[in-house]
Motif scaffolding. Structure first.
Motif, short mmCIF file in Angstrom:
data_model
loop_
_atom_site.label_atom_id
_atom_site.label_comp_id
_atom_site.label_asym_id
_atom_site.label_seq_id
_atom_site.Cartn_x
_atom_site.Cartn_y
_atom_site.Cartn_z
N ALA A 167 0.87 -1.13 0.06
CA ALA A 167 0.03 -0.06 0.14
C ALA A 167 0.83 1.14 0.13
O ALA A 167 2.03 1.11 0.25
CB ALA A 167 -0.90 0.00 1.43
N THR A 168 0.28 2.20 -0.50
CA THR A 168 0.82 3.68 -0.29
C THR A 168 0.33 4.16 0.80
O THR A 168 -0.76 4.69 0.70
CB THR A 168 0.92 4.34 -1.85
OG1 THR A 168 -0.32 4.55 -2.12
CG2 THR A 168 1.80 3.60 -2.71
N VAL A 169 1.09 4.86 1.70
CA VAL A 169 0.29 5.56 2.93
C VAL A 169 0.71 6.96 2.89
O VAL A 169 1.99 7.27 2.84
CB VAL A 169 1.01 4.77 4.21
CG1 VAL A 169 0.43 5.38 5.48
CG2 VAL A 169 0.44 3.40 4.06
N ASN A 170 -0.14 7.87 3.21
CA ASN A 170 -0.09 9.19 3.33
C ASN A 170 0.14 9.36 4.81
O ASN A 170 -0.91 9.16 5.56
CB ASN A 170 -1.24 9.99 2.72
CG ASN A 170 -0.87 11.31 2.66
OD1 ASN A 170 -0.70 11.96 3.71
ND2 ASN A 170 -1.15 12.07 1.74
N GLN A 171 1.31 9.87 5.27
CA GLN A 171 1.67 10.24 6.53
C GLN A 171 1.74 11.63 7.02
O GLN A 171 2.41 12.11 8.13
CB GLN A 171 2.96 9.58 6.82
CG GLN A 171 3.01 8.04 6.73
CD GLN A 171 4.24 7.40 7.02
OE1 GLN A 171 4.14 6.08 7.35
NE2 GLN A 171 5.43 7.79 7.10
N ALA A 172 0.99 12.33 6.11
CA ALA A 172 1.25 14.08 6.26
C ALA A 172 0.63 14.32 7.74
O ALA A 172 1.17 15.28 8.06
CB ALA A 172 0.51 14.52 5.25
N ALA A 206 -2.99 7.58 6.56
CA ALA A 206 -4.00 7.19 5.71
C ALA A 206 -3.71 6.21 4.43
O ALA A 206 -2.57 6.58 3.84
CB ALA A 206 -4.93 8.13 5.36
N VAL A 207 -4.12 5.12 4.00
CA VAL A 207 -3.82 4.28 2.60
C VAL A 207 -4.53 5.08 1.66
O VAL A 207 -5.84 5.09 1.53
CB VAL A 207 -4.34 2.65 2.77
CG1 VAL A 207 -4.09 2.20 1.66
CG2 VAL A 207 -3.74 2.17 4.09
N GLU A 208 -3.64 5.56 0.75
CA GLU A 208 -4.20 5.86 -0.65
C GLU A 208 -4.51 4.96 -1.69
O GLU A 208 -5.57 5.08 -2.40
CB GLU A 208 -3.15 6.83 -1.19
CG GLU A 208 -3.17 8.27 -0.38
CD GLU A 208 -1.99 9.41 -1.18
OE1 GLU A 208 -1.73 8.95 -2.44
OE2 GLU A 208 -2.23 10.57 -0.75
N ILE A 246 -9.17 9.52 4.08
CA ILE A 246 -7.79 10.08 3.92
C ILE A 246 -7.99 11.79 3.55
O ILE A 246 -7.28 12.45 3.82
CB ILE A 246 -7.27 9.28 2.57
CG1 ILE A 246 -5.85 9.97 2.43
CG2 ILE A 246 -8.04 9.64 1.30
CD1 ILE A 246 -5.06 9.25 1.23
N ALA A 247 -9.12 11.99 3.08
CA ALA A 247 -9.56 13.41 2.87
C ALA A 247 -9.53 14.21 4.17
O ALA A 247 -8.88 15.22 4.29
CB ALA A 247 -10.85 13.71 2.00
N ARG A 248 -10.18 13.38 5.14
CA ARG A 248 -10.25 14.10 6.48
C ARG A 248 -8.89 14.19 7.18
O ARG A 248 -8.69 15.29 7.92
CB ARG A 248 -11.27 13.45 7.35
CG ARG A 248 -12.62 13.48 6.86
CD ARG A 248 -13.85 12.85 7.82
NE ARG A 248 -13.34 11.73 8.67
CZ ARG A 248 -13.65 10.26 7.83
NH1 ARG A 248 -14.38 10.36 6.63
NH2 ARG A 248 -13.13 9.18 8.46
N GLU A 249 -8.32 13.24 6.99
CA GLU A 249 -6.88 13.41 7.67
C GLU A 249 -5.98 14.25 7.00
O GLU A 249 -5.04 15.00 7.56
CB GLU A 249 -6.12 11.75 7.30
CG GLU A 249 -6.56 10.79 8.24
CD GLU A 249 -6.33 11.30 9.82
OE1 GLU A 249 -5.26 11.29 10.19
OE2 GLU A 249 -7.43 11.03 10.65
#
Length: 702
Positions: free
Chosen positions: A239-244, A266-268, A611-614
């Motif tokens: 998975a590609t994970v957004n850690q922003a 979050a998992v993109e 993911i949008a909320r995160e």
């Protein structure tokens, strides 16, 4: 739960629990349980008196039945409380403040003069040490002024003034620490997980399980678009994970077997099986607090300006004191000037104003992750909307299925539903629901489905490649064609609808027309935002230009972009910012994530993708788009209050300095008035914000 009704009126009830005392944990549990009930408008739990005040919607019987069925044990199993309690934090600081005041009063009333003087001298040591330390480092800061004012008062045997100044400074420091910790606490809670359930992997299959029941060693499945609710180790999948939201990294990180993942990221794209290392994501609070304390990125420019300005004014205060001594030869007048500094009011009032604004936004179901984002909202001149789920209700329905190439309408809908059921997108759900409504069953008869984010779905059926998605994906990326002789039918597709294109082989097989009604308030909200200073409104959508034009005309945006990809949205916002605009982006889907990150402030809809909320800086409950107007009003009101605070602090303290030089104010009076003004401006900063008024026909929520 047993309780007695103390008082009730229409829509409001006050209860007292039939128990002698309530622990802080019980109060937090009950508060969280009440906040989750759909019939609760507002709830307050008072742990000291075991009382609960509830404002509710619906019937009285519904409320009382739900409260009767409440169980502490069941709540403890189903609710995961934050690792740090805001209620406990408030209790600790309240006790410290009351203890300090009582100690000061007792010493003043009952200690003999020699002991009072000895106590004051002992209390002076930390202040003098800090001041001397600054001078040794060649720094002229507020600590030097404090040390000088206290030391000179003691040298002149004015121990009463020295004691009063230290008491007021200690109270100010306590309030400042309380404010800072409360700000961090509220911010961390805003950024905390909203995940209640997770897919637990078991030998019998995946089971949707409350997060509170997950323990270390369990295995959970995380899919595209979901928030990772636990710290853990990837066992299978990629998975590609957004850690922003945790590390600030803007580029998603690839995770595979053996990689560590963290709660709140979050998992993109992709899917993975994770072994839980630390359950419930509690460690995330401490990680967020560390991030906030390491970085100033969440502070607004106004807060940073207050901190720097207060230190820059110290030399002028010091110079004023020396000038007063030189001109009047009166140490008392010089000391009156030293008693006044701008630091306390500026450093305390500005964060309090921001915290108050964030809390006020929270009461309107708006979550703001930092003061800098409210400042961006106040300064914004451009707002960009994604269409689906923001300007529309994100509850699309299939309006029409138009077959092409001699295909059967029912079979094409069946095939589309078979592909779309794997993905929880709103348009996919509309296709599946329409198939159910028509009684069409769609057994699995295709090979592995491939999902291309913001493009479409690809699979193989009976040896033929089947695709469903946008016009860009079907005709440009995949090179599919319209059947011969049907171009005229294709050109006549109704523009009022969004379109899903289904291709079998290399030929268009059907177009599914999707209706997604606009929010009734959308046009008025855009007018209200313009009245509040927004000069440009833009709509971005993946729909065809024809569909986008019809919707843009109906809602009244200034301009629109159609058939845009996620990268195109982010690039468009980057171009606006490069041109000097302050840009807000409002979106709700996975494909809005890059644009939300690129904007000066990203605003997500709470019912949208996790993911949008995160990634977003601000989250709306989306009960109504009027929340955007309220957000703008709060942000503008905050900046007005900050400017007002600056004028008051500089003007009032400047007047105190002038009166001290003139000999009108004694050092003790100067110190008292200065600290009282600090408390006054701080209390004012905690009051409801002034909001600019707007008047629009039918806009009753403004």
């Amino acid at each position: 739960m047993n309780a007695t009704i103390l008082h009730e009126s229409r829509g409001r009830i006050r209860l007292r629990l039939k128990q002698k005392q309530m622990s802080l944990r019980q109060a937090d549990l009950l508060q969280e349980w009440l906040d989750r009930q759909t019939w609760v408008q507002q709830a307050t739990v008072h742990e000291r008196t075991c009382c609960v005040i509830v404002r509710y919607r619906g019937t009285r019987e519904q409320v009382l039945d739900a409260i009767r069925q409440f169980s502490w044990q069941q709540a403890d199993r189903s609710i995961t409380l934050p690792a740090h309690s805001s209620r406990q934090l408030n209790r600790d600081f309240e006790e410290k403040l009351v203890g300090k005041v009582l100690c000061k009063a007792a010493c003043t009333l009952f200690l003999p003069s020699p002991l009072r003087i000895a106590r004051i001298v002992w209390q002076m040591i930390p202040f003098l040490r800090r001041g001397i330390g600054c001078m040794l480092r060649r720094q002229l800061k507020v600590e030097v002024l404090d040390a000088l004012s206290i030391g000179i008062s003691a040298f002149r045997r004015d121990f009463g003034t020295a004691g009063a100044v230290m008491f007021l400074l200690e109270v100010g420091e306590l309030l400042e620490e309380w404010t800072r910790k409360k700000s961090v606490e509220d911010l961390a809670r805003c950024m905390a997980l909203g995940t209640d359930r997770v897919w637990l992997h078991t030998p019998d299959g995946d089971i949707l399980t409350p997060i509170a029941q997950i323990v270390p060693g369990d295995q959970v499945v995380i899919r595209a678009g979901g928030v990772i609710p636990v710290d853990g180790l990837v066992l299978e999948g990629e998975a590609t994970v957004n850690q922003a939201s945790l590390t600030g990294e803007s580029i998603p990180v690839a995770k595979h077997a053996g990689s560590l993942v963290y709660a709140g990221t979050a998992v993109e794209e992709g899917e993975c099986l994770v072994e839980v290392r630390q359950a419930s994501g509690q460690s995330r609070y401490d990680q967020i607090v560390s991030m906030i304390e390491r970085s100033e990125q969440m502070k607004s420019a106004a807060e940073n300006k207050a901190v720097h300005l207060s230190d820059r004014l110290v030399p002028y205060t010091f110079a004023g004191s020396l000038l007063s001594l030189a001109l009047t030869r009166n140490p008392a007048r010089a000391l009156s000037v030293l008693m006044v500094d701008f630091s306390c009011a500026l450093k305390l009032a500005m964060p309090l104003a921001v915290l108050s604004a964030m809390r006020e936004a929270g009461s309107e179901h708006i979550t703001v992750k930092g003061g800098k984002f409210l400042e961006a909202v106040a300064q914004a001149d451009t707002i960009v909307f994604d269409k689906t789920g923001t300007l529309t209700h994100a509850c699309p329905q299939v309006a029409q299925v138009i077959p092409f190439g001699g295909t059967d309408e029912q079979e094409m809908l069946r095939l589309a539903a078979c592909l779309e059921e794997h993905f929880p997108h709103s348009m996919a759900n509309a296709v599946v629901e329409e198939a159910k409504r028509r009684g069409l069953t769609h057994e699995e008869f295709h090979s592995k489905v491939e999902y291309l984010v913001a493009h479409g779905i690809v699979s193989t059926v009976n040896g033929e490649r089947v695709r469903i998605g946008s016009a860009h994906f079907i005709f440009e990326d995949e090179g599919c064609v319209i059947p011969k002789g049907e171009q005229e039918r294709f050109d006549a597709l109704p523009a009022a609808y969004s379109h899903l294109y289904l291709a079998v082989g290399q030929q268009l097989a059907a177009v599914i027309c999707i209706s997604d009604p606009l929010r009734a308030e959308a046009r008025d909200v855009l007018s209200a935002l313009r009245a509040l200073g927004i000069s440009q409104t833009v709509m971005l959508t993946g729909d065809s230009r024809r569909t986008a034009a019809a919707i843009a005309s109906e809602v009244g945006v200034d301009t629109f972009r159609a058939e845009v990809l996620p990268a195109d949205k982010a690039q468009f916002i980057a171009e606006l910012r490069a041109a000097g605009h302050t840009v807000l982006m409002v979106g709700d889907g996975i494909n809005d994530s890059p644009a939300l990150s690129e904007a000066d402030a990203g605003i997500a809809i709470r019912d949208g993708a996790a993911i949008a909320r995160e990634i977003a800086d601000i989250t709306l409950s989306a009960e109504s788009l009027w929340e955007l107007v309220k957000l703008r009003q709060i942000a503008v009101g905050l900046m007005a209050r900050i400017r007002s605070n600056y004028r008051f602090v500089i003007g009032f303290n400047g007047t105190l300095i002038a009166l001290g030089v003139a000999g009108i104010l004694s050092p003790a009076a100067s110190a008292a008035l200065h600290n009282l003004s600090t408390l006054g401006v701080s209390l004012r900063s905690m009051q409801s914000l002034p909001k600019p008024k707007i008047v629009l026909p039918g806009a009753e929520n403004t």
